[in-house]
Design an enzyme around this catalytic site. Structure first.
Site, PDB file in Angstrom:
ATOM      1  N   GLY A  88       0.849  -1.185   0.000  1.00 29.58           N
ATOM      2  CA  GLY A  88       0.000   0.000   0.000  1.00 29.58           C
ATOM      3  C   GLY A  88       0.886   1.236   0.000  1.00 29.58           C
ATOM      4  N   SER A 121       5.789  -5.199  -0.967  1.00 26.55           N
ATOM      5  CA  SER A 121       5.671  -3.816  -1.405  1.00 26.55           C
ATOM      6  C   SER A 121       6.007  -2.867  -0.243  1.00 26.55           C
ATOM      7  CB  SER A 121       4.270  -3.560  -1.977  1.00 26.55           C
ATOM      8  OG  SER A 121       4.174  -2.284  -2.554  1.00 26.55           O
ATOM      9  N   ALA A 122       5.048  -2.112   0.281  1.00 26.68           N
ATOM     10  CA  ALA A 122       5.327  -1.226   1.414  1.00 26.68           C
ATOM     11  C   ALA A 122       5.865  -2.006   2.608  1.00 26.68           C
ATOM     12  CB  ALA A 122       4.053  -0.481   1.812  1.00 26.68           C
ATOM     13  N   HIS A 158       8.797  -3.218  -6.830  1.00 27.52           N
ATOM     14  CA  HIS A 158       8.093  -2.870  -8.079  1.00 27.52           C
ATOM     15  C   HIS A 158       9.059  -2.276  -9.107  1.00 27.52           C
ATOM     16  CE1 HIS A 158       4.210  -3.467  -6.103  1.00 27.52           C
ATOM     17  NE2 HIS A 158       4.576  -2.641  -5.149  1.00 27.52           N
ATOM     18  N   GLU A 193       8.778  -7.285 -10.186  1.00 22.07           N
ATOM     19  CA  GLU A 193       7.557  -7.940  -9.771  1.00 22.07           C
ATOM     20  C   GLU A 193       7.743  -9.461  -9.762  1.00 22.07           C
ATOM     21  OE1 GLU A 193       6.183  -5.606  -8.565  1.00 22.07           O
ATOM     22  OE2 GLU A 193       4.645  -4.662  -9.772  1.00 22.07           O
TER      23      GLU A 193
END
Length: 241
Positions: A88, A121-122, A158, A193
């Site tokens: 996020g 991700s985050a 990413h 990814e």
């Protein structure tokens, strides 16, 4: 220490969260007899925390409880068998970890009690020394607070090195090169990814569901792509395989 640091939560066509890393994650659950996890959802700004926890339960096959239900979040970490940290907005996530008093409890859980940490991700970004190599926008505060420092090198999840038609701004490579120029003693691992770094005990390994490599950005050195972690042997205190 057990860290799963994933670039993203899903690949195109995946029906389940973290599906591309199921084999490694579920093998770890079985080896450690893990049946439940605490979920840290603060990076999710426009979604439902409980819905994401249910998605993780279905995907991973264990009980998942979101930490936002806990009156004392630090106590939830102290009792956790496993810690899941969502993707996020990295800025918001890191700020909430500080506001909720979770930085030290997570560090102690992972380092002292060897509680597995899975972040995508985050959640991957905040496992590093700082969030300065996130791709996200600071939606609330522009103050760069320290992150968890579970992994000693900055990561850029990413990562993409494609040139987008019509885009006239700096490429990701240029931005990461700028970071290294301003911070010449630091390096950045760029994860595409469907890829992840996995710390298990004292070993660091790399996996890509798409068979792609990762890049390492260093000031004054040519950026190269690698498919095993031996390229990081001078940067991390782990045995690289």
């Amino acid at each position: 220490m057990e860290l799963f640091l994933l670039s993203n939560g899903k690949l195109s066509g995946d029906s389940q969260l973290l599906g591309y890393a199921h084999q490694q994650i579920k093998a770890m659950f079985e080896a450690r007899n893990i049946t439940s996890a605490v979920f840290i959802p603060y990076a999710i700004i426009r979604g439902d925390y409980d819905e994401r926890a249910r998605d993780l339960e279905q995907s991973l096959g264990i009980k998942v409880e979101s930490i936002h239900h806990s009156a004392v979040p630090s106590e939830a970490i102290e009792q956790a068998q496993c810690i899941l940290v969502s993707g996020g907005n990295t800025w918001f996530l890191n700020q909430m970890l500080h506001e909720k008093g979770l930085i030290v409890p997570i560090q102690r859980a992972v380092r002292e009690r060897e509680v597995p940490y899975l972040g995508w991700s985050a959640g991957c970004n905040v496992a590093t020394p700082s969030i300065r190599t996130t791709n996200d926008m600071p939606v609330r505060s522009s103050v760069v607070l320290p992150a968890l420092s579970l992994f000693p090198v900055q990561i850029n999840p990413h990562y993409i090195d494609a040139h987008i038609s019509g885009h006239m701004g700096e490429t990701r490579d240029e931005r990461l090169a700028e970071f290294c120029a301003v911070n010449p003693t630091e390096s950045v691992v760029a994860l595409r990814e469907g890829s992840m770094l996995h710390v298990s005990g004292n070993e660091l390994s790399y996996y890509s569901a798409k068979g792609e490599g990762f890049k390492v950005f260093r000031h004054g050195q040519e950026t190269q792509e690698y498919r095993d972690t031996r390229a990081l042997s001078g940067l991390v205190p782990f045995t690289c395989v």
